[in-house]
Motif scaffolding. Structure first.
Motif, PDB file in Angstrom:
ATOM      1  N   SER A 183       0.815  -1.212   0.000  1.00  0.00           N
ATOM      2  CA  SER A 183       0.000   0.000   0.000  1.00  0.00           C
ATOM      3  C   SER A 183       0.855   1.272   0.000  1.00  0.00           C
ATOM      4  CB  SER A 183      -0.926   0.014   1.218  1.00  0.00           C
ATOM      5  OG  SER A 183      -0.199   0.205   2.422  1.00  0.00           O
ATOM      6  N   TYR A 184       2.127   1.156   0.396  1.00  0.00           N
ATOM      7  CA  TYR A 184       2.989   2.338   0.436  1.00  0.00           C
ATOM      8  C   TYR A 184       3.346   2.833  -0.965  1.00  0.00           C
ATOM      9  CZ  TYR A 184       3.343   1.987   5.470  1.00  0.00           C
ATOM     10  OH  TYR A 184       3.038   1.979   6.817  1.00  0.00           O
ATOM     11  N   LYS A 185       3.028   2.036  -1.963  1.00  0.00           N
ATOM     12  CA  LYS A 185       3.215   2.476  -3.349  1.00  0.00           C
ATOM     13  C   LYS A 185       2.366   3.706  -3.638  1.00  0.00           C
ATOM     14  CE  LYS A 185       3.199   0.635  -8.077  1.00  0.00           C
ATOM     15  NZ  LYS A 185       2.914  -0.574  -8.913  1.00  0.00           N
ATOM     16  N   GLU A 186       1.267   3.835  -2.888  1.00  0.00           N
ATOM     17  CA  GLU A 186       0.366   4.977  -3.087  1.00  0.00           C
ATOM     18  C   GLU A 186       1.058   6.313  -2.829  1.00  0.00           C
ATOM     19  OE1 GLU A 186      -2.898   4.277  -0.488  1.00  0.00           O
ATOM     20  OE2 GLU A 186      -3.409   2.322  -1.373  1.00  0.00           O
ATOM     21  N   ARG A 199      10.358   5.027  -7.934  1.00  0.00           N
ATOM     22  CA  ARG A 199      10.163   3.578  -8.093  1.00  0.00           C
ATOM     23  C   ARG A 199       9.758   2.927  -6.777  1.00  0.00           C
ATOM     24  NH1 ARG A 199      15.190   0.093 -10.016  1.00  0.00           N
ATOM     25  NH2 ARG A 199      14.992   1.503 -11.809  1.00  0.00           N
ATOM     26  N   TYR A 200       8.834   1.980  -6.897  1.00  0.00           N
ATOM     27  CA  TYR A 200       8.442   1.137  -5.773  1.00  0.00           C
ATOM     28  C   TYR A 200       8.985  -0.271  -6.017  1.00  0.00           C
ATOM     29  CZ  TYR A 200       5.544  -2.125  -3.127  1.00  0.00           C
ATOM     30  OH  TYR A 200       5.118  -3.150  -2.322  1.00  0.00           O
ATOM     31  N   GLU A 201       9.543  -0.893  -4.986  1.00  0.00           N
ATOM     32  CA  GLU A 201       9.982  -2.279  -5.081  1.00  0.00           C
ATOM     33  C   GLU A 201       9.515  -3.044  -3.858  1.00  0.00           C
ATOM     34  OE1 GLU A 201      14.176  -2.628  -5.536  1.00  0.00           O
ATOM     35  OE2 GLU A 201      14.220  -1.757  -7.556  1.00  0.00           O
ATOM     36  N   PRO A 202       8.926  -4.225  -4.053  1.00  0.00           N
ATOM     37  CA  PRO A 202       8.604  -5.061  -2.894  1.00  0.00           C
ATOM     38  C   PRO A 202       9.866  -5.688  -2.330  1.00  0.00           C
ATOM     39  CG  PRO A 202       8.122  -6.236  -4.926  1.00  0.00           C
ATOM     40  CD  PRO A 202       8.537  -4.843  -5.323  1.00  0.00           C
ATOM     41  N   VAL A 203       9.871  -5.939  -1.044  1.00  0.00           N
ATOM     42  CA  VAL A 203      10.970  -6.661  -0.403  1.00  0.00           C
ATOM     43  C   VAL A 203      10.532  -8.103  -0.235  1.00  0.00           C
ATOM     44  CG1 VAL A 203      12.360  -6.899   1.686  1.00  0.00           C
ATOM     45  CG2 VAL A 203      11.856  -4.625   0.772  1.00  0.00           C
ATOM     46  N   LYS A 204      11.345  -9.009  -0.743  1.00  0.00           N
ATOM     47  CA  LYS A 204      10.976 -10.421  -0.754  1.00  0.00           C
ATOM     48  C   LYS A 204      11.784 -11.197   0.278  1.00  0.00           C
ATOM     49  CE  LYS A 204      10.084 -10.200  -5.737  1.00  0.00           C
ATOM     50  NZ  LYS A 204      10.428 -10.763  -7.061  1.00  0.00           N
ATOM     51  N   ASN A 205      11.097 -12.030   1.030  1.00  0.00           N
ATOM     52  CA  ASN A 205      11.774 -12.999   1.880  1.00  0.00           C
ATOM     53  C   ASN A 205      12.021 -14.251   1.061  1.00  0.00           C
ATOM     54  OD1 ASN A 205      12.210 -11.807   4.340  1.00  0.00           O
ATOM     55  ND2 ASN A 205      10.257 -12.437   5.218  1.00  0.00           N
ATOM     56  N   ILE A 206      13.234 -14.761   1.117  1.00  0.00           N
ATOM     57  CA  ILE A 206      13.557 -15.983   0.392  1.00  0.00           C
ATOM     58  C   ILE A 206      13.806 -17.094   1.403  1.00  0.00           C
ATOM     59  CG2 ILE A 206      15.194 -17.102  -1.171  1.00  0.00           C
ATOM     60  CD1 ILE A 206      15.711 -14.396  -2.429  1.00  0.00           C
ATOM     61  N   GLU A 252      11.419 -20.578  -1.952  1.00  0.00           N
ATOM     62  CA  GLU A 252      10.120 -19.924  -1.892  1.00  0.00           C
ATOM     63  C   GLU A 252      10.310 -18.441  -1.606  1.00  0.00           C
ATOM     64  OE1 GLU A 252       7.893 -21.903   1.087  1.00  0.00           O
ATOM     65  OE2 GLU A 252       7.771 -23.810   0.000  1.00  0.00           O
ATOM     66  N   GLN A 253       9.534 -17.616  -2.318  1.00  0.00           N
ATOM     67  CA  GLN A 253       9.624 -16.171  -2.151  1.00  0.00           C
ATOM     68  C   GLN A 253       8.301 -15.615  -1.631  1.00  0.00           C
ATOM     69  OE1 GLN A 253      10.844 -14.311  -5.783  1.00  0.00           O
ATOM     70  NE2 GLN A 253      12.969 -14.964  -5.585  1.00  0.00           N
ATOM     71  N   SER A 254       8.407 -14.612  -0.771  1.00  0.00           N
ATOM     72  CA  SER A 254       7.229 -13.911  -0.271  1.00  0.00           C
ATOM     73  C   SER A 254       7.395 -12.424  -0.546  1.00  0.00           C
ATOM     74  CB  SER A 254       7.062 -14.132   1.233  1.00  0.00           C
ATOM     75  OG  SER A 254       6.081 -13.255   1.753  1.00  0.00           O
ATOM     76  N   GLN A 255       6.346 -11.782  -1.037  1.00  0.00           N
ATOM     77  CA  GLN A 255       6.402 -10.356  -1.323  1.00  0.00           C
ATOM     78  C   GLN A 255       5.757  -9.528  -0.207  1.00  0.00           C
ATOM     79  OE1 GLN A 255       4.972  -9.375  -5.218  1.00  0.00           O
ATOM     80  NE2 GLN A 255       6.508 -10.600  -6.258  1.00  0.00           N
ATOM     81  N   ASP A 256       5.525 -10.136   0.920  1.00  0.00           N
ATOM     82  CA  ASP A 256       4.818  -9.460   1.998  1.00  0.00           C
ATOM     83  C   ASP A 256       5.748  -8.980   3.113  1.00  0.00           C
ATOM     84  OD1 ASP A 256       2.215 -11.920   1.640  1.00  0.00           O
ATOM     85  OD2 ASP A 256       2.368  -9.933   0.733  1.00  0.00           O
ATOM     86  N   SER A 257       7.048  -9.004   2.888  1.00  0.00           N
ATOM     87  CA  SER A 257       7.953  -8.708   3.989  1.00  0.00           C
ATOM     88  C   SER A 257       8.370  -7.242   4.057  1.00  0.00           C
ATOM     89  CB  SER A 257       9.209  -9.575   3.894  1.00  0.00           C
ATOM     90  OG  SER A 257       9.866  -9.355   2.665  1.00  0.00           O
ATOM     91  N   GLY A 258       7.997  -6.434   3.069  1.00  0.00           N
ATOM     92  CA  GLY A 258       8.346  -5.031   3.147  1.00  0.00           C
ATOM     93  C   GLY A 258       8.289  -4.316   1.813  1.00  0.00           C
ATOM     94  N   PHE A 259       8.803  -3.077   1.803  1.00  0.00           N
ATOM     95  CA  PHE A 259       8.776  -2.257   0.595  1.00  0.00           C
ATOM     96  C   PHE A 259       9.988  -1.345   0.548  1.00  0.00           C
ATOM     97  CE2 PHE A 259       6.976   0.507   3.796  1.00  0.00           C
ATOM     98  CZ  PHE A 259       7.511   1.759   3.475  1.00  0.00           C
ATOM     99  N   LYS A 260      10.281  -0.855  -0.664  1.00  0.00           N
ATOM    100  CA  LYS A 260      11.291   0.183  -0.866  1.00  0.00           C
ATOM    101  C   LYS A 260      10.720   1.240  -1.798  1.00  0.00           C
ATOM    102  CE  LYS A 260      15.432  -2.753  -0.522  1.00  0.00           C
ATOM    103  NZ  LYS A 260      16.667  -3.189  -1.235  1.00  0.00           N
ATOM    104  N   LEU A 261      10.961   2.499  -1.470  1.00  0.00           N
ATOM    105  CA  LEU A 261      10.674   3.611  -2.362  1.00  0.00           C
ATOM    106  C   LEU A 261      12.024   4.211  -2.754  1.00  0.00           C
ATOM    107  CD1 LEU A 261       7.709   5.319  -0.445  1.00  0.00           C
ATOM    108  CD2 LEU A 261       7.601   3.489  -2.155  1.00  0.00           C
ATOM    109  N   LEU A 262      12.302   4.279  -4.052  1.00  0.00           N
ATOM    110  CA  LEU A 262      13.621   4.658  -4.534  1.00  0.00           C
ATOM    111  C   LEU A 262      13.578   5.983  -5.280  1.00  0.00           C
ATOM    112  CD1 LEU A 262      14.650   1.181  -6.006  1.00  0.00           C
ATOM    113  CD2 LEU A 262      14.977   2.016  -3.682  1.00  0.00           C
ATOM    114  N   SER A 263      14.590   6.804  -5.033  1.00  0.00           N
ATOM    115  CA  SER A 263      14.726   8.086  -5.723  1.00  0.00           C
ATOM    116  C   SER A 263      16.044   8.100  -6.494  1.00  0.00           C
ATOM    117  CB  SER A 263      14.705   9.236  -4.708  1.00  0.00           C
ATOM    118  OG  SER A 263      14.952  10.470  -5.345  1.00  0.00           O
TER     119      SER A 263
END
Length: 262
Positions: A34-37, A51-58, A72-83
């Motif tokens: 949701s932080y992509k908003e 840019r928005y990037e999800p943080v993946k747990n491997i 196995e990868q999970s996209q629910d572990s966090g986020f990054k906003l890049l400038s």
């Protein structure tokens, strides 16, 4: 870049490769995507972060029955906003889940001075808090990553950069050019207590010397907004900024300190 003898800083006037303000909070981030908003469709930070990037747990699992390894990868572990500036990463905001808590970080890779960095953090912090207000802060702090290079790696000696009489330099390394150590210590000043972690590392080619100093303050849990809008946060983080400068003044030789504006 500035040069003193065989040592070169990565910038003119300072040696900061990266600066980070961080907050450890509870609970974990329930909807990192949701932080992509914040950076799309006219979001609060849309003019600063591209840019928005999800943080993946491997997770790697070994299946005994088939002798196979599953990743196995999970996209629910966090986020990054890049400038980005001129195609290079200049700053980022991260939210990383760590079991039942999370870590928010505000990083710059284009550090100029404390005032500019703190003003940037304040604006981004306000946007992140406005997006979700339900976090409690358990600790926060400031990390500086300083970097130096040896002009001639073959001639590099520790005494060219470090004050070997510093309390932060182990006595056993004085006769060695190999360096990779970590110090943890607690400090107290009047009613203020904090923890510091100092890491010093020289790469195998002796061409890059990295100094990480992390100053952390543990607090009685309080609301993220309450902390950010209170009068103490800026004062405490500026104190951490000065504490880092004082450590470098003790750790580094006088001519190196002068080179980087200390």
């Amino acid at each position: 870049m500035a040069t003193s003898g065989n040592i070169q800083s990565i910038k003119d006037g300072h040696s900061v490769k990266e600066a980070v303000v961080f907050f450890s909070v509870t609970p974990s981030i329930s909807a990192p995507e949701s932080y992509k908003e914040l950076i799309v469709n006219g979001g609060t930070l849309a003019d600063k972060y591209q840019r928005y990037e999800p943080v993946k747990n491997i997770t790697v699992k070994f299946v005994q029955q088939t002798a196979e390894t599953k990743v196995e990868q999970s996209q629910d572990s966090g986020f990054k906003l890049l400038s980005f500036v001129d195609g290079e990463l200049s700053s980022l905001i991260q939210g990383i889940n760590q079991f039942d808590k999370a870590m928010f970080t505000f990083n710059t890779l284009k550090y100029t001075n404390w005032e500019s960095f703190w003003n940037q953090v304040k604006e981004c912090l306000a946007a992140v808090i406005a997006h979700h207000t339900g976090f409690l802060v358990n600790s926060f702090g400031l990390l500086y990553i300083d970097e130096f290079r040896a002009v001639n790696p073959k001639e590099f000696q520790l005494s060219q950069l470090f004050n070997l009489k510093s309390e932060f330099v182990p006595r056993t390394i004085a006769s060695s050019n190999l360096l990779d150590y970590n110090l943890n210590f607690r400090k107290e000043d009047n009613d203020r207590q904090w923890a510091e972690n100092l890491t010093v590392k020289i790469d195998n080619n002796k061409n890059v010397i990295t100094i990480n100093n992390n100053v952390t303050f543990a607090i009685i849990p309080m609301g993220f907004r309450e902390l950010a809008e209170g009068k103490d946060l800026e004062e405490i983080l500026y104190f951490a900024h000065c504490e880092n400068k004082n450590l470098l003044k003790d750790l580094l030789k006088a001519d190196i300190c002068k080179m980087i504006g200390l």
